[in-house]
Scaffold this motif. Sequence first.
Motif, PDB file in Angstrom:
ATOM      1  N   ILE A 249       0.863  -1.282   0.117  1.00  0.00           N
ATOM      2  CA  ILE A 249      -0.139   0.020  -0.078  1.00  0.00           C
ATOM      3  C   ILE A 249       0.782   1.428  -0.016  1.00  0.00           C
ATOM      4  O   ILE A 249       1.892   1.409   0.847  1.00  0.00           O
ATOM      5  CB  ILE A 249      -0.828   0.086   1.384  1.00  0.00           C
ATOM      6  N   ALA A 250       0.813   2.297  -0.815  1.00  0.00           N
ATOM      7  CA  ALA A 250       1.581   3.187  -1.012  1.00  0.00           C
ATOM      8  C   ALA A 250       0.862   4.437  -1.833  1.00  0.00           C
ATOM      9  O   ALA A 250      -0.286   4.091  -2.249  1.00  0.00           O
ATOM     10  CB  ALA A 250       2.952   2.684  -1.763  1.00  0.00           C
ATOM     11  N   HIS A 251       1.598   5.599  -1.812  1.00  0.00           N
ATOM     12  CA  HIS A 251       0.966   6.584  -2.642  1.00  0.00           C
ATOM     13  C   HIS A 251       1.014   6.061  -4.137  1.00  0.00           C
ATOM     14  O   HIS A 251       1.889   5.401  -4.553  1.00  0.00           O
ATOM     15  CB  HIS A 251       2.080   7.873  -2.614  1.00  0.00           C
ATOM     16  N   PRO A 252       0.159   6.768  -4.877  1.00  0.00           N
ATOM     17  CA  PRO A 252      -0.132   6.276  -6.214  1.00  0.00           C
ATOM     18  C   PRO A 252       1.385   6.521  -7.190  1.00  0.00           C
ATOM     19  O   PRO A 252       1.447   5.484  -8.131  1.00  0.00           O
ATOM     20  CB  PRO A 252      -1.142   7.219  -6.813  1.00  0.00           C
ATOM     21  N   ASN A 253       2.022   7.656  -6.972  1.00  0.00           N
ATOM     22  CA  ASN A 253       3.279   7.695  -7.664  1.00  0.00           C
ATOM     23  C   ASN A 253       4.139   6.640  -7.450  1.00  0.00           C
ATOM     24  O   ASN A 253       4.911   6.239  -8.207  1.00  0.00           O
ATOM     25  CB  ASN A 253       3.830   9.113  -7.392  1.00  0.00           C
ATOM     26  N   ALA A 254       4.366   6.241  -6.115  1.00  0.00           N
ATOM     27  CA  ALA A 254       5.352   5.108  -5.943  1.00  0.00           C
ATOM     28  C   ALA A 254       4.711   3.752  -6.413  1.00  0.00           C
ATOM     29  O   ALA A 254       5.658   3.122  -6.933  1.00  0.00           O
ATOM     30  CB  ALA A 254       5.219   4.821  -4.094  1.00  0.00           C
ATOM     31  N   ILE A 255       3.238   3.657  -6.557  1.00  0.00           N
ATOM     32  CA  ILE A 255       2.851   2.355  -7.026  1.00  0.00           C
ATOM     33  C   ILE A 255       3.282   2.471  -8.549  1.00  0.00           C
ATOM     34  O   ILE A 255       3.618   1.300  -9.222  1.00  0.00           O
ATOM     35  CB  ILE A 255       1.425   2.120  -6.715  1.00  0.00           C
ATOM     36  N   ALA A 256       3.122   3.539  -9.181  1.00  0.00           N
ATOM     37  CA  ALA A 256       3.396   3.513 -10.508  1.00  0.00           C
ATOM     38  C   ALA A 256       4.804   3.360 -11.047  1.00  0.00           C
ATOM     39  O   ALA A 256       5.292   2.638 -11.875  1.00  0.00           O
ATOM     40  CB  ALA A 256       3.208   5.074 -11.170  1.00  0.00           C
ATOM     41  N   ILE A 257       5.698   3.652 -10.138  1.00  0.00           N
ATOM     42  CA  ILE A 257       7.319   3.311  -9.935  1.00  0.00           C
ATOM     43  C   ILE A 257       7.153   1.534 -10.119  1.00  0.00           C
ATOM     44  O   ILE A 257       8.016   1.095 -10.913  1.00  0.00           O
ATOM     45  CB  ILE A 257       8.248   3.928  -9.185  1.00  0.00           C
ATOM     46  N   LEU A 258       6.763   1.079  -8.998  1.00  0.00           N
ATOM     47  CA  LEU A 258       6.753  -0.309  -8.862  1.00  0.00           C
ATOM     48  C   LEU A 258       6.190  -0.966 -10.307  1.00  0.00           C
ATOM     49  O   LEU A 258       6.965  -2.004 -10.354  1.00  0.00           O
ATOM     50  CB  LEU A 258       6.192  -0.803  -7.649  1.00  0.00           C
ATOM     51  N   GLU A 259       5.111  -0.437 -10.829  1.00  0.00           N
ATOM     52  CA  GLU A 259       4.595  -1.249 -11.982  1.00  0.00           C
ATOM     53  C   GLU A 259       5.816  -1.232 -12.982  1.00  0.00           C
ATOM     54  O   GLU A 259       5.551  -2.065 -13.899  1.00  0.00           O
ATOM     55  CB  GLU A 259       3.360  -0.527 -12.184  1.00  0.00           C
ATOM     56  N   LYS A 260       6.518  -0.280 -12.907  1.00  0.00           N
ATOM     57  CA  LYS A 260       7.594  -0.243 -14.224  1.00  0.00           C
ATOM     58  C   LYS A 260       8.612  -1.287 -13.931  1.00  0.00           C
ATOM     59  O   LYS A 260       9.139  -1.914 -14.974  1.00  0.00           O
ATOM     60  CB  LYS A 260       8.239   1.061 -14.048  1.00  0.00           C
TER      61      LYS A 260
END
Length: 378
Positions: A249-260
């Motif tokens: 669970i994290a800030h959407p911007n951090a999640i977007a990085i993980l998705e990369k």
Amino acid sequence: MFKFIRSDLSQFNAYKAHPGSDSAEPVPIQFDRLDTNESPLDLPPEIKEKLAGIYQKVIETNRYPDGGYETLKNAISEYVNESANLSNSTFTAANISVGNGSDELIRSLLIATSLGGEGSILVANPTFSMYGILAQTLAIPVVTIGRNQSNFETDLEAAKSAIKQTQNPPIRVVFVVHPNSPTGNCLTTREIEWLKSLPEEILVVIDEAYFEFSQTTLVTELLQHPNWIILRTFSKAFRLAAMRVGYCIAHPNAIAILEKVRLPYNLPSFSITSALMALENRQLLLESIPQTLSERTKMITVLSSHPNLEITPSTTNFIYLRVKTDDSHSLATFLTKINQKLRSQGTLIRLLPSGLRITIGTPAENTRTLERIQAVLK
């Protein structure tokens, strides 16, 4: 060693699921397996039957899984909000990333923050070993500090000093566990205040694998700290260790990085289905937790009565047992003896450098374990 292999890998040991065992043979099913913090209970038959039906009638094994995991992410965010008494819109699918166990998420976080000499990580031992192991396999430096031996609070002065002095490369990630494994203690107020004081260029990873047992979470703090990430898993209270489903669970911007950096199709279709089924039946599955906590109290009470044993208060589904002695050599020998004796009698526990970690099993398993430990101590 092969010449095409990194030279530093020769210094590492592979992670062993059952360290201290006397053979490399698979663990027989008749053992009381109290060494890996799994639930002692399988899924109820009716849920397994539903899963079998879905596998047979719905899942097409020739097709890749749903690579976006939107349905699962939505279900997880609903559970996160519900369990923290938050509104349904506080956390959404945009705040969730899923992994093949929390291990994959840890590895992704390391890749995203510290690879290629960009940073090092900070851990306070004893703690979950995979933070250091995964960092080392990626050639990321690991800075270790100690803990207060009475309550296992992080040595905060050492932590502050390490962050200040470690500059090449600087510490980019701080890993903490809430509650900690193997010691079973939650973060203290002092530790939490220290985490809040860390600058935003440092990622704070809070592993809440045992949240369902401790019922203590820092998830609401994510709203004020975009550099914080919380890890959780379906492997413990939700009884899905075989399915390997972790999430963060994290800030959407951090999640977007993980998705990369996430591998495509990293969760099998059956694992996705199992996690969704577990969430749909969470009330039923989590009904076993009070019994686990009651059994934990029973084990702590019995073992604490022995004058040479020290049991740390626990907020998890396991206990940490230490032997009172100032002789480190005799301590290691004695711990190994206890571990081997219990194994020979059919109980598996986790042997650690300074203590023994014992998962809370079924009432019958716990009774046998207590009897066997008391016999060894005599």
